[in-house]
Scaffold this motif. Structure first.
Motif, PDB file in Angstrom:
ATOM      1  N   ALA A   1       0.874  -1.176   0.000  1.00 23.73           N
ATOM      2  CA  ALA A   1       0.000   0.000   0.000  1.00 23.73           C
ATOM      3  C   ALA A   1       0.912   1.227   0.000  1.00 23.73           C
ATOM      4  N   ALA A   2       0.434   2.336  -0.535  1.00 25.21           N
ATOM      5  CA  ALA A   2       1.272   3.532  -0.626  1.00 25.21           C
ATOM      6  C   ALA A   2       0.498   4.773  -0.223  1.00 25.21           C
ATOM      7  N   THR A   3       1.247   5.774   0.220  1.00 18.41           N
ATOM      8  CA  THR A   3       0.684   7.071   0.549  1.00 18.41           C
ATOM      9  C   THR A   3       1.757   8.134   0.347  1.00 18.41           C
ATOM     10  N   SER A   4       1.349   9.374   0.355  1.00 19.12           N
ATOM     11  CA  SER A   4       2.280  10.488   0.224  1.00 19.12           C
ATOM     12  C   SER A   4       3.100  10.633   1.501  1.00 19.12           C
ATOM     13  N   GLY A   5       4.336  11.074   1.352  1.00 17.29           N
ATOM     14  CA  GLY A   5       5.185  11.340   2.510  1.00 17.29           C
ATOM     15  C   GLY A   5       4.637  12.444   3.393  1.00 17.29           C
ATOM     16  N   THR A   6       3.685  13.221   2.878  1.00 16.09           N
ATOM     17  CA  THR A   6       3.082  14.304   3.665  1.00 16.09           C
ATOM     18  C   THR A   6       1.747  13.901   4.307  1.00 16.09           C
ATOM     19  N   ASP A   7       1.367  12.645   4.167  1.00 15.20           N
ATOM     20  CA  ASP A   7       0.121  12.149   4.759  1.00 15.20           C
ATOM     21  C   ASP A   7       0.146  12.397   6.268  1.00 15.20           C
ATOM     22  N   SER A   8      -0.830  13.092   6.794  1.00 11.85           N
ATOM     23  CA  SER A   8      -0.857  13.422   8.233  1.00 11.85           C
ATOM     24  C   SER A   8      -1.038  12.185   9.114  1.00 11.85           C
ATOM     25  N   TYR A   9      -1.580  11.092   8.564  1.00 10.19           N
ATOM     26  CA  TYR A   9      -1.743   9.888   9.380  1.00 10.19           C
ATOM     27  C   TYR A   9      -0.392   9.272   9.748  1.00 10.19           C
TER      28      TYR A   9
ATOM     29  N   VAL B   1      -1.662  -8.127  12.322  1.00 12.48           N
ATOM     30  CA  VAL B   1      -0.272  -8.081  12.770  1.00 12.48           C
ATOM     31  C   VAL B   1      -0.067  -6.844  13.645  1.00 12.48           C
ATOM     32  N   ALA B   2       0.434  -7.076  14.854  1.00 12.63           N
ATOM     33  CA  ALA B   2       0.774  -5.976  15.758  1.00 12.63           C
ATOM     34  C   ALA B   2       2.287  -5.797  15.729  1.00 12.63           C
ATOM     35  N   LEU B   3       2.716  -4.547  15.546  1.00 10.19           N
ATOM     36  CA  LEU B   3       4.135  -4.228  15.449  1.00 10.19           C
ATOM     37  C   LEU B   3       4.512  -3.196  16.500  1.00 10.19           C
ATOM     38  N   PRO B   4       5.692  -3.326  17.079  1.00  9.56           N
ATOM     39  CA  PRO B   4       6.124  -2.297  18.019  1.00  9.56           C
ATOM     40  C   PRO B   4       6.420  -0.997  17.268  1.00  9.56           C
ATOM     41  N   ASN B   5       6.175   0.102  17.910  1.00  7.15           N
ATOM     42  CA  ASN B   5       6.394   1.398  17.296  1.00  7.15           C
ATOM     43  C   ASN B   5       7.768   1.912  17.710  1.00  7.15           C
ATOM     44  N   TRP B   6       8.775   1.565  16.931  1.00 11.16           N
ATOM     45  CA  TRP B   6      10.148   1.973  17.209  1.00 11.16           C
ATOM     46  C   TRP B   6      10.558   3.089  16.249  1.00 11.16           C
ATOM     47  N   PRO B   7      11.628   3.802  16.540  1.00  9.26           N
ATOM     48  CA  PRO B   7      11.998   4.990  15.751  1.00  9.26           C
ATOM     49  C   PRO B   7      12.434   4.728  14.307  1.00  9.26           C
ATOM     50  N   GLN B   8      12.817   3.513  13.953  1.00  9.37           N
ATOM     51  CA  GLN B   8      13.267   3.254  12.588  1.00  9.37           C
ATOM     52  C   GLN B   8      12.180   3.578  11.564  1.00  9.37           C
ATOM     53  N   MET B   9      10.950   3.232  11.871  1.00  4.79           N
ATOM     54  CA  MET B   9       9.836   3.508  10.963  1.00  4.79           C
ATOM     55  C   MET B   9       9.618   5.020  10.844  1.00  4.79           C
ATOM     56  N   THR B  10       9.645   5.712  11.941  1.00 11.21           N
ATOM     57  CA  THR B  10       9.454   7.160  11.943  1.00 11.21           C
ATOM     58  C   THR B  10      10.570   7.861  11.160  1.00 11.21           C
ATOM     59  N   ARG B  11      11.773   7.336  11.264  1.00  8.35           N
ATOM     60  CA  ARG B  11      12.899   7.918  10.531  1.00  8.35           C
ATOM     61  C   ARG B  11      12.645   7.858   9.027  1.00  8.35           C
ATOM     62  N   VAL B  12      12.063   6.766   8.556  1.00 12.02           N
ATOM     63  CA  VAL B  12      11.722   6.648   7.133  1.00 12.02           C
ATOM     64  C   VAL B  12      10.691   7.714   6.744  1.00 12.02           C
ATOM     65  N   PHE B  13       9.679   7.913   7.591  1.00  6.50           N
ATOM     66  CA  PHE B  13       8.678   8.956   7.323  1.00  6.50           C
ATOM     67  C   PHE B  13       9.366  10.314   7.168  1.00  6.50           C
ATOM     68  N   GLU B  14      10.256  10.617   8.110  1.00  6.95           N
ATOM     69  CA  GLU B  14      10.947  11.917   8.087  1.00  6.95           C
ATOM     70  C   GLU B  14      11.845  12.053   6.856  1.00  6.95           C
ATOM     71  N   ASP B  15      12.471  10.963   6.433  1.00  6.29           N
ATOM     72  CA  ASP B  15      13.311  11.003   5.238  1.00  6.29           C
ATOM     73  C   ASP B  15      12.500  11.420   4.016  1.00  6.29           C
ATOM     74  N   CYS B  16      11.244  11.004   3.949  1.00  4.85           N
ATOM     75  CA  CYS B  16      10.396  11.344   2.798  1.00  4.85           C
ATOM     76  C   CYS B  16       9.866  12.770   2.869  1.00  4.85           C
ATOM     77  N   ARG B  17       9.894  13.346   4.022  1.00  7.03           N
ATOM     78  CA  ARG B  17       9.401  14.721   4.171  1.00  7.03           C
ATOM     79  C   ARG B  17      10.496  15.746   3.960  1.00  7.03           C
ATOM     80  N   GLY B  18      11.740  15.309   4.141  1.00  5.60           N
ATOM     81  CA  GLY B  18      12.908  16.186   4.099  1.00  5.60           C
ATOM     82  C   GLY B  18      13.035  16.958   2.881  1.00  5.60           C
TER      83      GLY B  18
END
Length: 171
Positions: free
Chosen positions: A125-133, A154-171
Motif C-alpha cells: 500500500a502507498a501514501t504520500s510522505g506528507t500524509d498526516s496519518y 499483525v501488531a508491530l512495536p512502534n520503534w523509531p526506525q519507521m518514523t525515521r523513514v517517514f521523516e526522510d520522505c518529508r525532508g
C-alpha cells in the motif's frame, strides 16, 4: 543504622528499580500474528509479532524492515525518494484487490493494497510522505496494528526506525 547497612539498603533499592525498568523495555512478545479480526480483540491486546526493526538506505531511499533475524522481513516501510511516497509492505498475497488498514493510538486509516511484483510475496500500500496519518503512526503508544483483507492481524512495536523513514520522505 550503620553506614554499611544504609549503603546496602540503597543498593538493593536501586537494583529493584533497574530490574523493574528492564521489564518495560521495548521487547516484542514472543508470539506470532493474531488470528481473527481487529474488531474481535482490542487492538492494544494483540500480541506483538516477533522480530525487531532495522533501518537501511539504498539508491531508492530509506527503508525500515521488521522481522526476525536471518529471515525475510514480515513488514517493510520504504521512502521512495524520487516521488516522496511511503510504501508499506506486508508479507503475504491477496487473492483480489484489498485494503491495508492501520490502527494507532490516535485513530485509524486504510489504503488500497495490491500484490507486489517482486520475487517475494508482499502486499503493498502507498501514501504520500506528507500524509498526516503518518504522524499518528509515529506517535502511537508502543504499537500499531496492520490489518490486510483476508490476512491475519499483525501488531508491530512502534520503534523509531519507521518514523525515521517517514521523516526522510518529508525532508
Amino acid at each position: 543504622m550503620s553506614r554499611r547497612a544504609a549503603l546496602y539498603g540503597a543498593l538493593v533499592a536501586t537494583s529493584a528499580v533497574v530490574a523493574l525498568g528492564a521489564c518495560s523495555a521495548q521487547t516484542p512478545a514472543a508470539s506470532g500474528a493474531a488470528t481473527g479480526s481487529a474488531s474481535e480483540t482490542d487492538w492494544r491486546d494483540i500480541p506483538l509479532a516477533p522480530g525487531t526493526w532495522v533501518y537501511r538506505e539504498d539508491e531508492r531511499g530509506s527503508l525500515a524492515l521488521y522481522g526476525e533475524p536471518e529471515s525475510e522481513a514480515l513488514f517493510l516501510v520504504r521512502c521512495n525518494r524520487a516521488d516522496r511516497r511511503i510504501f508499506f509492505s506486508l508479507e503475504g498475497s491477496l487473492e483480489a484487490a484489498g485494503t491495508m488498514a492501520f490502527q494507532a493510538s490516535h485513530g485509524e486509516a486504510s489504503y488500497a493494497a495490491q500484490n507486489s511484483s517482486g520475487a517475494q510475496p508482499y502486499i503493498v500500500a502507498a501514501t504520500s510522505g506528507t500524509d498526516s496519518y503518518l504522524d499518528a503512526i509515529a506517535f502511537s503508544r508502543g504499537r500499531i496494528v496492520v490489518t490486510v483483507t483476508g490476512q491475519s492481524v499483525v501488531a508491530l512495536p512502534n520503534w523509531p526506525q519507521m518514523t525515521r523513514v517517514f521523516e526522510d520522505c518529508r525532508g
